[in-house]
Write an enzyme that holds these catalytic residues in place. Structure first.
Site, short mmCIF file in Angstrom:
data_model
loop_
_atom_site.label_atom_id
_atom_site.label_comp_id
_atom_site.label_asym_id
_atom_site.label_seq_id
_atom_site.Cartn_x
_atom_site.Cartn_y
_atom_site.Cartn_z
N ARG A 174 16.95 7.51 5.44
CA ARG A 174 16.14 7.48 4.22
C ARG A 174 15.29 8.73 4.08
NH1 ARG A 174 14.65 2.50 1.89
NH2 ARG A 174 12.49 3.18 1.65
N ARG A 178 14.60 19.06 5.07
CA ARG A 178 14.96 20.20 4.23
C ARG A 178 14.33 21.51 4.73
NH1 ARG A 178 11.15 17.61 0.28
NH2 ARG A 178 12.70 16.18 -0.53
N ARG A 251 10.79 -8.41 9.17
CA ARG A 251 9.55 -7.83 9.65
C ARG A 251 8.47 -8.20 8.64
NH1 ARG A 251 7.48 -6.98 14.32
NH2 ARG A 251 6.29 -5.06 14.55
N ARG A 282 0.26 3.07 8.56
CA ARG A 282 -0.22 4.02 7.57
C ARG A 282 -1.50 3.53 6.91
NH1 ARG A 282 5.51 3.64 4.17
NH2 ARG A 282 5.57 1.39 4.13
N GLU A 302 -1.91 -0.72 6.99
CA GLU A 302 -0.69 -1.55 7.01
C GLU A 302 -0.28 -1.82 8.45
OE1 GLU A 302 2.07 -0.10 3.98
OE2 GLU A 302 3.71 -0.66 5.30
N TYR A 350 17.74 -3.61 2.49
CA TYR A 350 16.56 -2.74 2.42
C TYR A 350 16.61 -1.95 1.12
CZ TYR A 350 13.15 0.49 4.70
OH TYR A 350 12.05 1.24 5.05
N ASP A 352 15.19 -0.37 -2.45
CA ASP A 352 14.01 0.13 -3.15
C ASP A 352 14.01 -0.44 -4.57
OD1 ASP A 352 12.69 1.57 -1.20
OD2 ASP A 352 13.89 3.37 -1.53
P1 FAD Z 1 10.12 -9.58 -4.16
O1 FAD Z 1 9.24 -8.59 -4.82
O2 FAD Z 1 9.89 -9.91 -2.73
O3 FAD Z 1 10.12 -10.91 -5.02
C1 FAD Z 1 10.62 -12.12 -4.56
C2 FAD Z 1 9.68 -13.21 -5.05
O4 FAD Z 1 10.24 -14.48 -4.76
C3 FAD Z 1 8.32 -13.19 -4.35
O5 FAD Z 1 7.29 -13.04 -5.31
C4 FAD Z 1 8.25 -14.52 -3.63
O6 FAD Z 1 6.94 -15.07 -3.62
C5 FAD Z 1 9.20 -15.37 -4.45
N1 FAD Z 1 9.76 -16.48 -3.69
C6 FAD Z 1 10.40 -16.44 -2.50
N2 FAD Z 1 10.73 -17.68 -2.11
C7 FAD Z 1 10.30 -18.53 -3.07
C8 FAD Z 1 10.33 -19.94 -3.22
N3 FAD Z 1 10.87 -20.74 -2.30
N4 FAD Z 1 9.79 -20.48 -4.33
C9 FAD Z 1 9.20 -19.69 -5.28
N5 FAD Z 1 9.14 -18.36 -5.18
C10 FAD Z 1 9.68 -17.78 -4.09
N6 FAD Z 1 10.37 0.43 -3.22
C11 FAD Z 1 10.33 1.62 -3.85
O7 FAD Z 1 11.17 1.91 -4.71
N7 FAD Z 1 9.33 2.55 -3.57
C12 FAD Z 1 8.38 2.30 -2.65
O8 FAD Z 1 7.49 3.15 -2.43
C13 FAD Z 1 8.39 1.05 -1.96
N8 FAD Z 1 7.46 0.76 -1.05
C14 FAD Z 1 7.48 -0.44 -0.41
C15 FAD Z 1 6.50 -0.71 0.53
C16 FAD Z 1 6.48 -1.92 1.19
C17 FAD Z 1 5.41 -2.20 2.21
C18 FAD Z 1 7.50 -2.90 0.90
C19 FAD Z 1 7.50 -4.22 1.63
C20 FAD Z 1 8.48 -2.63 -0.03
C21 FAD Z 1 8.50 -1.40 -0.69
N9 FAD Z 1 9.46 -1.10 -1.66
C22 FAD Z 1 9.43 0.12 -2.29
C23 FAD Z 1 10.54 -2.06 -1.99
C24 FAD Z 1 10.19 -2.96 -3.18
O9 FAD Z 1 9.03 -3.71 -2.89
C25 FAD Z 1 11.36 -3.92 -3.41
O10 FAD Z 1 12.56 -3.20 -3.62
C26 FAD Z 1 11.19 -4.86 -4.61
O11 FAD Z 1 9.86 -5.22 -4.83
C27 FAD Z 1 12.00 -6.09 -4.35
O12 FAD Z 1 11.99 -6.95 -5.45
P2 FAD Z 1 12.59 -8.42 -5.32
O13 FAD Z 1 12.48 -9.05 -6.64
O14 FAD Z 1 13.90 -8.39 -4.65
O15 FAD Z 1 11.66 -9.14 -4.22
N1 UDP Z 2 9.75 6.73 9.85
C1 UDP Z 2 9.27 7.32 10.98
N2 UDP Z 2 8.16 8.10 10.89
C2 UDP Z 2 7.51 8.33 9.73
C3 UDP Z 2 8.01 7.72 8.57
C4 UDP Z 2 9.13 6.91 8.66
O1 UDP Z 2 9.82 7.14 12.06
O2 UDP Z 2 6.49 9.06 9.74
C5 UDP Z 2 10.96 5.87 9.96
C6 UDP Z 2 10.61 4.39 10.23
O3 UDP Z 2 11.61 3.83 11.05
C7 UDP Z 2 10.67 3.80 8.83
C8 UDP Z 2 11.85 4.57 8.23
O4 UDP Z 2 11.72 5.90 8.78
O5 UDP Z 2 10.89 2.41 8.87
C9 UDP Z 2 11.88 4.64 6.72
O6 UDP Z 2 10.66 5.21 6.27
P1 UDP Z 2 10.08 4.92 4.83
O7 UDP Z 2 8.87 5.74 4.65
O8 UDP Z 2 11.19 5.08 3.85
O9 UDP Z 2 9.69 3.38 4.98
P2 UDP Z 2 9.11 2.29 3.96
O10 UDP Z 2 8.21 3.01 3.00
O11 UDP Z 2 10.29 1.64 3.35
O12 UDP Z 2 8.36 1.38 4.88
#
Ligand code: FAD
Ligand code: UDP
Length: 373
Positions: A174, A178, A251, A282, A302, A350, A352
């Site tokens: 991911r 560069r 996780r 972070r 986090e 996984y 986005d």
């Molecule tokens: P979710 O947003 O998880 O929605 C699923 C919903 O279902 C939840 O609200 C949950 O409460 C509900 N649900 C589950 N089970 C039940 C049940 N039994 N009854 C009723 N409701 C239920 N993506 C990016 O593009 N850029 C980023 O910078 C980025 N950063 C991230 C950072 C973190 C820490 C995390 C965890 C994810 C990140 N993502 C990022 C990914 C992004 O959050 C997801 O791709 C996206 O939000 C997933 O959408 P979803 O609808 O699949 O799931």
């Molecule tokens: N990662 C790492 N060091 C960093 C940033 C990321 O080793 O400083 C690794 C780590 O395993 C992480 C993965 O690269 O889970 C993907 O990073 P990203 O920032 O895309 O993670 P996310 O925002 O989805 O948690």
């Protein structure tokens, strides 16, 4: 035959469910969206505090290479020109991410791409392997030992709670590597943060659609199944089947939000803490996502945690063992003609945000096409 009230009951008001509901409503289908949380939006939900949009479930930066997806989200919100350029604190020093000419200079003092390439190539030749089978081998084969040990090993092992040798190689791919002085974390053409936060998009998608929060599908399953022709399920796939083939691993995370009485805490939206001695991965300073000038600031630490049944599942752990279990659930899911499984937890991927939107739009398209045949 008993008339059902809804065409679709959508379980989960995250991006997958919200896009699906929006598109189906446009096709004159009647949708009900439920979520067990007390708000809509799933993990992209933002909470306004001190005039700052707090990304309640961790930093969310929208990025995509797909113009269609970019145009789609821009129909609901105006995006700013935020470019994610995280810093990394490792062994007491600050470095730029992703791995680029600035990082190489800070690490080795190399000034030209040729010098940096030579340094990395030497290390790859010594420690890399031809077909990397796990995250450690992949990292050593991509960037060599110094970068692996400074930025990857400790961060990865605390993030995932597993040895880097037990994790799939794709996770590390991911991150861009560069040979230019460019701190943009993403290679994608389009990037930004929606002005007003992600709720603006979710509210736009769900406008005019019936929604209910605070409802867990499994607590009223029979009744909820009876009121709709089709269920769109975006929760954990193993939970749907009552864990009959065993639990998939996820996780979890714990977010610690803090309000500070100062204007600027760390000077950047994202600072990674790479050393194992910090229990968090972070610190996010939310105001910087929208170039905020508020008097106070809000930061979030986090902390990665093991997942268990009482916690939110944030990341699927896509190693071989889990993939095998997932495959069994997936086969099972194909047998159910009136349930659609979509999103990060139901597809156990996984993904986005842009990939979730694309996957939801593709599902709607697939259904519409099959109905036309
Ligand atoms: P979710 O947003 O998880 O929605 C699923 C919903 O279902 C939840 O609200 C949950 O409460 C509900 N649900 C589950 N089970 C039940 C049940 N039994 N009854 C009723 N409701 C239920 N993506 C990016 O593009 N850029 C980023 O910078 C980025 N950063 C991230 C950072 C973190 C820490 C995390 C965890 C994810 C990140 N993502 C990022 C990914 C992004 O959050 C997801 O791709 C996206 O939000 C997933 O959408 P979803 O609808 O699949 O799931
Ligand atoms: N990662 C790492 N060091 C960093 C940033 C990321 O080793 O400083 C690794 C780590 O395993 C992480 C993965 O690269 O889970 C993907 O990073 P990203 O920032 O895309 O993670 P996310 O925002 O989805 O948690």
């Amino acid at each position: 035959m008993i008339e059902k009230k809804y065409d679709y009951l959508i379980v989960g008001a995250g991006l997958f469910g919200s896009v699906f509901a929006h598109e189906m409503t446009k096709l004159n289908k009647k949708c009900l969206v439920i979520d067990k949380r007390d708000h809509l939006g799933g993990n992209v939900y933002c909470e306004e505090k001190e005039g700052i949009n707090v990304h309640k479930y961790g930093a969310h930066i929208f990025h995509t290479n797909d113009k269609k997806i970019w145009d789609y989200v821009n129909r609901f919100a105006t995006f700013n020109n935020y470019i994610n350029s995280p810093l990394s604190l490792s062994k007491g020093n600050l470095y730029n991410l992703p791995f680029n000419m600035n990082t190489f200079y800070q690490l080795w003092g190399t000034k030209t791409p040729e010098e940096a390439k030579q340094k990395i190539d030497e290390q790859i030749a010594k420690y890399g392997v031809k077909s990397p089978a796990n995250l450690e081998e992949q990292a050593l084969s991509l960037v060599g030992k110094d970068i692996y040990e400074t930025f990857i090993k400790e961060y990865t092992e605390k993030q995932w709670g597993k040895k880097a040798t037990e994790l799939p190689a794709f996770i590390i791919k991911r991150l861009p590597v560069r040979f230019t002085y460019n701190n943009n974390y993403f290679n994608d053409r389009y990037q930004g943060i929606p002005t007003g936060g992600y709720n603006v998009i979710i509210n736009g998608l769900l406008e005019g659609i019936e929604t209910k929060t605070g409802i867990d599908f499994f607590e009223d399953k029979e009744h909820l199944e009876s009121i709709a022709d089709t269920i769109v399920y975006t929760g954990k796939i193993d939970e749907f089947f009552d864990y009959k083939y065993g639990q998939l691993e996820y996780r979890s995370l714990r977010f610690e939000h803090e309000i500070h009485d100062s204007e600027n805490y760390q000077g950047n939206a994202v600072v990674n803490y790479n050393d194992a001695k910090y229990p968090y991965t972070r610190i996010i300073e939310h105001k910087h996502f929208e170039f905020g000038k508020q008097e106070k600031t809000i930061i979030t630490r986090e902390y990665p945690e093991n997942w268990n049944k009482g916690k939110e599942a944030y990341y699927p752990i896509n190693n071989e063992d889990n993939q095998k279990v997932f495959k069994r659930y997936k086969e099972e899911s194909k047998k159910l003609k009136n349930v659609i499984f979509g999103g990060r937890l139901a597809e156990y991927r996984y993904y986005d945000m842009h990939q979730i939107i694309a996957s939801s739009l593709a599902k709607v398209e697939e259904i519409s096409m099959s109905k036309q045949e």
